[in-house]
Motif scaffolding. Sequence first.
Motif, PDB file in Angstrom:
ATOM      1  N   ILE A  38       0.841  -1.198   0.000  1.00 20.10           N
ATOM      2  CA  ILE A  38       0.000   0.000   0.000  1.00 20.10           C
ATOM      3  C   ILE A  38       0.877   1.249   0.000  1.00 20.10           C
ATOM      4  O   ILE A  38       0.616   2.196  -0.752  1.00 20.10           O
ATOM      5  N   ALA A  39       1.923   1.271   0.806  1.00 21.46           N
ATOM      6  CA  ALA A  39       2.820   2.424   0.850  1.00 21.46           C
ATOM      7  C   ALA A  39       3.498   2.622  -0.496  1.00 21.46           C
ATOM      8  O   ALA A  39       3.642   3.763  -0.967  1.00 21.46           O
ATOM      9  N   ARG A  40       3.904   1.536  -1.144  1.00 23.63           N
ATOM     10  CA  ARG A  40       4.552   1.649  -2.458  1.00 23.63           C
ATOM     11  C   ARG A  40       3.593   2.220  -3.488  1.00 23.63           C
ATOM     12  O   ARG A  40       3.946   3.090  -4.276  1.00 23.63           O
ATOM     13  N   ARG A  41       2.362   1.759  -3.475  1.00 21.81           N
ATOM     14  CA  ARG A  41       1.369   2.256  -4.443  1.00 21.81           C
ATOM     15  C   ARG A  41       1.025   3.715  -4.199  1.00 21.81           C
ATOM     16  O   ARG A  41       0.843   4.485  -5.141  1.00 21.81           O
ATOM     17  N   VAL A  42       0.923   4.110  -2.943  1.00 27.62           N
ATOM     18  CA  VAL A  42       0.643   5.513  -2.631  1.00 27.62           C
ATOM     19  C   VAL A  42       1.803   6.385  -3.102  1.00 27.62           C
ATOM     20  O   VAL A  42       1.597   7.440  -3.705  1.00 27.62           O
ATOM     21  N   THR A  47       3.894  10.281  -7.086  1.00 26.16           N
ATOM     22  CA  THR A  47       4.877  10.596  -8.117  1.00 26.16           C
ATOM     23  C   THR A  47       4.184  10.886  -9.450  1.00 26.16           C
ATOM     24  O   THR A  47       4.522  11.849 -10.141  1.00 26.16           O
ATOM     25  N   LEU A  48       3.200  10.059  -9.800  1.00 22.45           N
ATOM     26  CA  LEU A  48       2.457  10.296 -11.039  1.00 22.45           C
ATOM     27  C   LEU A  48       1.703  11.621 -11.000  1.00 22.45           C
ATOM     28  O   LEU A  48       1.692  12.372 -11.980  1.00 22.45           O
ATOM     29  N   LEU A  49       1.071  11.914  -9.897  1.00 19.57           N
ATOM     30  CA  LEU A  49       0.350  13.184  -9.778  1.00 19.57           C
ATOM     31  C   LEU A  49       1.302  14.367  -9.887  1.00 19.57           C
ATOM     32  O   LEU A  49       0.964  15.382 -10.503  1.00 19.57           O
ATOM     33  N   ASP A  50       2.478  14.252  -9.305  1.00 16.87           N
ATOM     34  CA  ASP A  50       3.463  15.334  -9.394  1.00 16.87           C
ATOM     35  C   ASP A  50       3.906  15.558 -10.835  1.00 16.87           C
ATOM     36  O   ASP A  50       4.095  16.694 -11.248  1.00 16.87           O
TER      37      ASP A  50
END
Length: 58
Positions: A38-42, A47-50
Amino acid sequence: MDVLTYSDLMTGLLSVLGSGILFLSVANWTPKPLREEIARRVEHSITLLDTFEEPRNR
């Protein structure tokens, strides 16, 4: 009619309380690999949103 003694009553109440706490702890427990995933996906989502927000700000 038998009446519970004070020690029987306290033992029963503490047993119920302890069982309830144990049940809630186990029900809310998440395995470590799941937390790490879950932490990796968040982190990946952030990163994608940035990367999508950078061109808009320029």
